[in-house]
Scaffold this motif. Structure first.
Motif, PDB file in Angstrom:
ATOM      1  N   THR A  46      62.833  64.294   7.800  1.00 21.38           N
ATOM      2  CA  THR A  46      62.930  62.884   7.399  1.00 21.38           C
ATOM      3  C   THR A  46      62.617  62.732   5.915  1.00 21.38           C
ATOM      4  O   THR A  46      63.311  62.018   5.189  1.00 21.38           O
ATOM      5  N   ASP A 164      68.921  59.316  10.774  1.00 17.26           N
ATOM      6  CA  ASP A 164      67.675  59.973  11.174  1.00 17.26           C
ATOM      7  C   ASP A 164      67.452  59.808  12.673  1.00 17.26           C
ATOM      8  O   ASP A 164      67.039  58.743  13.126  1.00 17.26           O
ATOM      9  N   GLU A 165      67.751  60.829  13.444  1.00 19.41           N
ATOM     10  CA  GLU A 165      67.607  60.823  14.900  1.00 19.41           C
ATOM     11  C   GLU A 165      68.156  59.534  15.510  1.00 19.41           C
ATOM     12  O   GLU A 165      67.475  58.895  16.319  1.00 19.41           O
TER      13      GLU A 165
HETATM   14 MG   LIG Z   1      61.538  62.722  11.238  1.00 21.96          MG
END
Ligand SMILES: [Mg+2]
Ligand SMILES: Nc1ncnc2c1ncn2[C@@H]1O[C@H](COP(=O)(O)OP(=O)(O)OP(=O)(O)O)[C@@H](O)[C@H]1O
Length: 353
Positions: A46, A164-165
């Protein structure tokens, strides 16, 4: 001429006090492809993603976006120019869906009407009906909210999307739909995507290139999914890609050498399994007058892994092959498929690999 990278990390380091969370990262992200950052929790995925659009400022090194240092213009301007999709879609709860999507274009000076018209088109692009426009985020399922998140990121007009995910909070079936749609969208629009995930299967499904992160924000390996599965750079990568590595890499092998037998192959004296066919399509197995649902189908041209799945999941032990319309082509014999996987293993990766 090779396409210049969309994003380039040059010896980038991020420290918090004494703590180095990204360590001398150098990486080129090719334009018009999906690059996946994959790795265990806390390894700096991240942070690396957010340094691109300066939601997090890097400590040392340089990050180039389309060839220019990302510090060359104000951070807020950079952020608005790059689409960003978060895990919990990050929608504004008090704004309608259409206005959530239109927010950034309006901030950039597009008229409200034009931004809303464009938002409606984007809704359709991500597979949602225009009737969703007037709803609020709380009135959407997780999968729908993620689609809106993607539409909003596309509305930035950027050729770069950071994700991000984005699909980690939705159930596996919806997740697989979202993955397929993302692949379709990416091909249609030719955008550059950097996608962060913990999940090696998701990484393999989506990534043209994978960057496997190890603790301390170090890249353990960068390459295509096939390269990484075939030849993990070290023990860490090998254990991260897992014991199923052998199965996973069959995803890249063709099943075109596996014979598709005609239905008559079933008619042996000791066989009491019969394939029920409706309108040319397989509809399950009949055994002693009972109908048993079939396993996964093998679509002509799919991978050896799909062929293996079809025989392993079939209650009769015969895989069922269909064409692209779902019409029956014939049967796969488990022995043929297992022979093909063995040949694959010996020829491509060496015996005992
Ligand atoms: Mg992360
Ligand atoms: N603002 C901060 N201050 C101090 N340390 C931080 C800060 N943000 C992140 N870290 C640390 O940096 C490291 C990397 O965090 P990061 O969020 O980039 O990991 P990640 O790979 O995305 O993990 P996950 O898979 O759990 O999302 C972690 O050890 C985290 O605790």
């Amino acid at each position: 001429m090779p396409i210049p990278p969309a994003i380039e990390f040059k010896n980038v380091t991020k420290t918090y006090g004494e703590n180095t969370v990204v360590d001398d990262l150098s990486l080129s992200v090719p334009a018009g492809k999906i690059t996946v950052f994959v790795g265990p929790s806390g390894c700096g995925k991240t942070t690396s993603l957010r340094m691109i659009n300066r939601m997090v400022e890097h400590t040392r090194g340089e990050i180039l976006v389309d060839g220019h240092p990302n510090t060359g213009r104000p951070a807020h301007e950079l952020r608005r120019s790059i689409g960003y999709v978060l895990q919990q879609a990050g929608l504004m709860p008090h704004r309608t869906i259409v206005d959530n999507i239109a927010t950034v274009p309006v901030l950039k000076g597009v008229s409200t009407k034009e931004a809303r018209d464009q938002a409606l088109e984007l809704l359709e692009r991500v597979g949602l009906d225009r009737s969703f426009a007037k709803r609020y985020p709380a009135q959407l399922s997780g999968g729908q909210a993620q689609r809106v998140g993607v539409a909003r990121a596309l509305a930035s007009g950027s050729s770069i999307l950071l994700m991000d995910e984005p699909f980690s909070a939705v159930d596996p079936v919806v997740r697989s739909d979202l993955q397929n749609e993302l692949l379709r969208l990416q091909r249609e629009l030719g955008v550059t995507i950097i996608f962060v995930t913990h999940d090696i299967d998701e990484a393999i499904t989506l990534g043209d290139q994978l960057a496997v992160f190890a603790r301390g924000g170090r890249i353990a390996q960068f390459g295509t999914p096939e390269e990484i599965l075939r030849q993990p750079a070290d023990d860490f990568v090998a254990s991260f890609v897992g014991r199923d590595r052998g199965m996973r890499r069959l995803t890249f092998a063709s099943a075109s050498d596996v014979t598709i037998h005609p239905l008559q192959a079933l008619q042996t004296p000791w066989q009491n399994w019969q394939l029920k066919v409706d309108d040319g399509k397989p509809a399950g197995w009949l055994v002693d007058g009972r109908l048993i649902p079939g396993g996964s189908l093998y679509r002509e041209g799919a991978s050896l892994r799909d062929a293996l799945d079809s025989v392993l999941s079939s209650p009769s032990g015969w895989g069922v092959a269909v064409d692209n319309e779902g019409k029956l082509l014939g049967l796969l014999k488990s022995d043929d498929v297992l022979d093909a996987t063995e040949t694959e293993r010996q020829h491509r990766y060496g015996v005992g690999a």
